[in-house]
Design a protein around this motif. Structure first.
Motif, PDB file in Angstrom:
ATOM      1  N   HIS A  46      12.713  80.899 126.112  1.00 13.40           N
ATOM      2  CA  HIS A  46      13.659  80.861 127.224  1.00 13.40           C
ATOM      3  C   HIS A  46      13.270  81.848 128.323  1.00 13.40           C
ATOM      4  O   HIS A  46      13.446  81.564 129.513  1.00 13.40           O
ATOM      5  CB  HIS A  46      15.067  81.137 126.709  1.00 13.40           C
ATOM      6  N   ALA A  50      12.287  80.631 132.141  1.00 12.64           N
ATOM      7  CA  ALA A  50      12.887  81.186 133.347  1.00 12.64           C
ATOM      8  C   ALA A  50      11.819  81.651 134.326  1.00 12.64           C
ATOM      9  O   ALA A  50      11.902  81.397 135.538  1.00 12.64           O
ATOM     10  CB  ALA A  50      13.814  82.342 132.980  1.00 12.64           C
ATOM     11  N   VAL A 196      20.705  81.104 129.874  1.00 13.60           N
ATOM     12  CA  VAL A 196      19.967  80.077 129.139  1.00 13.60           C
ATOM     13  C   VAL A 196      20.011  80.443 127.664  1.00 13.60           C
ATOM     14  O   VAL A 196      19.746  81.594 127.296  1.00 13.60           O
ATOM     15  CB  VAL A 196      18.506  79.970 129.611  1.00 13.60           C
ATOM     16  N   LEU A 224      15.713  74.703 136.961  1.00 11.50           N
ATOM     17  CA  LEU A 224      16.127  75.218 135.657  1.00 11.50           C
ATOM     18  C   LEU A 224      16.761  74.122 134.806  1.00 11.50           C
ATOM     19  O   LEU A 224      16.509  74.050 133.596  1.00 11.50           O
ATOM     20  CB  LEU A 224      17.119  76.374 135.841  1.00 11.50           C
ATOM     21  N   ARG A 225      17.557  73.267 135.421  1.00 11.58           N
ATOM     22  CA  ARG A 225      18.169  72.169 134.665  1.00 11.58           C
ATOM     23  C   ARG A 225      17.100  71.257 134.068  1.00 11.58           C
ATOM     24  O   ARG A 225      17.196  70.832 132.908  1.00 11.58           O
ATOM     25  CB  ARG A 225      19.109  71.364 135.566  1.00 11.58           C
ATOM     26  N   VAL A 228      15.350  73.150 131.088  1.00 14.45           N
ATOM     27  CA  VAL A 228      16.084  73.219 129.815  1.00 14.45           C
ATOM     28  C   VAL A 228      16.177  71.834 129.179  1.00 14.45           C
ATOM     29  O   VAL A 228      16.203  71.707 127.949  1.00 14.45           O
ATOM     30  CB  VAL A 228      17.489  73.849 129.992  1.00 14.45           C
ATOM     31  N   THR A 235      18.567  73.108 124.331  1.00 11.38           N
ATOM     32  CA  THR A 235      18.825  74.272 125.187  1.00 11.38           C
ATOM     33  C   THR A 235      19.774  73.900 126.304  1.00 11.38           C
ATOM     34  O   THR A 235      19.732  72.788 126.835  1.00 11.38           O
ATOM     35  CB  THR A 235      17.490  74.798 125.768  1.00 11.38           C
ATOM     36  N   LEU A 237      22.006  75.362 129.997  1.00 13.77           N
ATOM     37  CA  LEU A 237      22.070  76.261 131.146  1.00 13.77           C
ATOM     38  C   LEU A 237      23.529  76.424 131.528  1.00 13.77           C
ATOM     39  O   LEU A 237      24.261  75.446 131.656  1.00 13.77           O
ATOM     40  CB  LEU A 237      21.289  75.671 132.323  1.00 13.77           C
TER      41      LEU A 237
END
Length: 272
Positions: A46, A50, A196, A224-225, A228, A235, A237
């Motif tokens: 994670h 990021a 996250v 980011l979406r 993940v 995972t 967010l």
């Protein structure tokens, strides 16, 4: 009195040639020397997710790491962004010497380890000197209080560049009330925040790790979406209104902070 490093640290090699660093009875980090891009621990995946979302490879990054252990993330940064200047703040010089002797760093790296604690080390860094500051330090299985207090957050905010990213690897009980207080503390100085973690942790099904992202600049939420959604582990967010609801009523820490909750016995990490 803290036992000497030799009594607190062990290295466990596996059949695939990887090694897990155990400290104070807990697995601290895993290193795959032949392939530093292979990340085993979920929270390290994670952290890397990021970094990649905010600053895609291969552009070199100036990264400061608070906490060293097996130097897993610095090795990943070097493998994905060769030549990146990196500073690691790790007060346990004997631990660093053991890891570097048994699991050598790659040739021509630019990873520099300084034997100082996080707050002292960050205070000594130049303003706006890092693209990324990663806080991933534990003592007896807990995040030390000073690494989530306002005094430390102010220093991190000073060191990270305006378009840069600050990351914390946190650990909390179901409900994430301690994490909510960390978020409330951090966002007062770095207003763009997100979390996250695995779905199990975000939904309160077990004690576990949460990665906090923070910046003075807007985070790339859509990126980011997508990241993940592609993650190897289930995972999630948490940002925007969902994060606002989670943090509602959480009281920020003062300058000294507060240590993370005591981790349960490994058999008790799942609550349902």
């Amino acid at each position: 009195m803290t036992p000497p490093t030799a009594e607190r640290v062990s290295l466990e090699w596996d059949e695939q040639g990887g090694v897990t660093v155990h400290m104070d009875g807990s697995p601290q980090s895993h290193v795959q020397p032949d392939d530093p891009t292979l990340l085993v621990f979920e929270y390290v995946q994670h952290l890397a997710l990021a970094v990649e979302a905010v600053a895609p490879a291969p552009r070199p990054l100036g990264v400061t790491h608070v906490g060293g252990a097996g130097l897993t993330l610095p090795r990943w940064v070097e493998a994905t962004r060769p030549g990146s200047p990196q500073i690691v703040l790790e007060p346990d010089a004997a631990l660093t010497e053991l890891v570097r002797r048994e699991v050598p760093l790659p040739r021509r790296h630019r990873i520099r380890v300084r034997p100082v604690d996080g707050l002292t080390g960050v205070r000594a860094l130049r303003t706006a000197s890092a693209d990324v500051v990663v806080t991933d330090a534990y003592a007896e299985g807990r995040v030390p209080p000073e690494l989530v207090g306002t005094a430390y957050v102010e220093e991190v905010g000073r060191v990270v560049r305006p378009a840069g990213l600050a990351l914390w690897n946190l650990a909390d009980e179901p409900g994430l009330r301690w994490v909510a207080r960390v978020v409330a503390t951090v966002e007062a100085l770095l207003p763009h925040v997100a979390l996250v973690a695995t779905h199990e942790v975000l939904k309160g099904r077990r004690f576990g790790n949460v990665v906090l992202l923070a910046s003075v600049s807007p985070l790339p939420v859509e990126t980011l979406r997508r990241a993940v959604a592609r993650a190897n582990l289930p995972t999630g967010l948490r940002e925007g209104e969902a994060l606002r609801r989670m943090v509602a009523g959480a009281r920020p820490f003062g300058p000294e902070g507060e240590a993370s909750p005591v981790p349960p016995d490994a058999r008790g990490w799942r609550v349902r």
